[in-house]
Design a protein around this motif. Sequence first.
Motif, PDB file in Angstrom:
ATOM      1  N   LYS A  72      52.852  20.393  28.511  1.00 27.27           N
ATOM      2  CA  LYS A  72      53.555  19.569  27.517  1.00 27.27           C
ATOM      3  C   LYS A  72      53.379  20.115  26.101  1.00 27.27           C
ATOM      4  N   LYS A  73      52.236  20.756  25.842  1.00 30.39           N
ATOM      5  CA  LYS A  73      52.008  21.321  24.516  1.00 30.39           C
ATOM      6  C   LYS A  73      52.932  22.513  24.260  1.00 30.39           C
ATOM      7  N   ASN A  84      57.969  20.067  25.933  1.00 31.23           N
ATOM      8  CA  ASN A  84      57.973  18.641  26.270  1.00 31.23           C
ATOM      9  C   ASN A  84      59.401  18.094  26.276  1.00 31.23           C
ATOM     10  N   SER A  97      61.543  13.566  32.665  1.00 32.50           N
ATOM     11  CA  SER A  97      60.255  13.966  32.097  1.00 32.50           C
ATOM     12  C   SER A  97      59.990  15.419  32.383  1.00 32.50           C
ATOM     13  N   PRO A 152      47.358  22.487  33.995  1.00 37.69           N
ATOM     14  CA  PRO A 152      47.581  21.030  34.004  1.00 37.69           C
ATOM     15  C   PRO A 152      48.795  20.634  33.179  1.00 37.69           C
ATOM     16  N   ASN A 153      49.361  19.468  33.512  1.00 40.10           N
ATOM     17  CA  ASN A 153      50.573  19.002  32.836  1.00 40.10           C
ATOM     18  C   ASN A 153      50.376  18.851  31.328  1.00 40.10           C
ATOM     19  N   GLU A 154      49.170  18.452  30.934  1.00 34.17           N
ATOM     20  CA  GLU A 154      48.915  18.237  29.507  1.00 34.17           C
ATOM     21  C   GLU A 154      49.112  19.527  28.710  1.00 34.17           C
ATOM     22  N   ARG A 155      48.667  20.633  29.282  1.00 33.96           N
ATOM     23  CA  ARG A 155      48.822  21.914  28.594  1.00 33.96           C
ATOM     24  C   ARG A 155      50.281  22.351  28.587  1.00 33.96           C
ATOM     25  N   THR A 204      57.170  16.599  32.897  1.00 34.58           N
ATOM     26  CA  THR A 204      55.962  16.714  33.711  1.00 34.58           C
ATOM     27  C   THR A 204      56.286  16.913  35.185  1.00 34.58           C
TER      28      THR A 204
END
Length: 351
Positions: free
Chosen positions: A284-285, A288, A238, A279-282, A240
């Motif tokens: 990933k954008k 990924n 992953s 943050p991980n969400e950003r 992340t």
Amino acid sequence: MKFCKWIITITALLFSFNAKSQHIPDDIKNWLSSGELSKIKKAEIRIDQGEQILFAQQLRDVGDSIPEENRNYLNLSENLLINKKTSRLLLETKAYFESGYESKLEIYKNYLDHYLKVDTLNKYPKSNLINDSIDIYVSDARFFRDKSEIKGNLIAAANAIHQSNKNLQSAVLLCEKALVYIKNGEQNTELSLLDQAEPETKPLVVQEITVVTEEKKAIQSKEEIKPAITQQPVQKESATIITKATEEPKETKPSTAINKDSDEIYFTVQILADKKPVPNERIKKVYNGNLEIIENQGDGWYRYSLGKYNNYTAAKKALQNANVKGYVVAYKNKTRISVREAITYLQKLNQ
């Protein structure tokens, strides 16, 4: 004071619009669209504005001794004394040179990368090597731009800006040379490309870095670094998973050469930077994929990059395969250094 600056700006604009298009080699001018020519013209206006402000005295002194087609940041700054006055001018003109050079590089690199990408028969081997040198110059320019943001030492910041300007100018000149060689079927490629691009300059006070002043040496450094053990990207399940620079590298075994002086030199692909943790969400954008994501903190920045590589070539290949907007950077232990410094350091260890 504002009135004087206004006069200088108007003078630069008039000079730029009246000057012949001598900044673009005739061999590649017909490749460019009218929109690209217009963008380059605007970029040259920005560069000319910076020159009129920063090199006002030099321009008065040299008069017509430097022909317009040979006038650039490198030869104008050859004897530039970076004192407090010059440092303030370098800070003032920082955006002029940065936006001007990067606009030209964007257009030139699009053409260069296109021709090299479709070069399946390896018709342009020299241009491929030149392209690597261009990438190193651009990466080092960004490195010094970051250094210039450190507050508290005006002259050190100005030196960093100066070095960044030189690297960007050298990258532009090499792009033009490489495109001309492609247009002419790589004729006369035995010439040293930086003989006219980067004169010998004073060493920086920011940090001791040996600046390679000949493209031939830049290529040689790259080729000599190849024998180093090539570390393949560490595959993770992953994207992340973030490895912080304060931790021991995961599943990464540096080569014997790197451990010779208990220093870990590695290249990595920077994809993101912010003043606070991301943050991980950003993340990933932005990316990924499966490469390991590394977080490095320093100079008030949180920097995120992909993988650790023992040589520049492997890191650049990872950048190409990752299909992200990023660039290759280098670290010595937990401290970011210029790509050229890392290549030079590893070259000495491998001798």
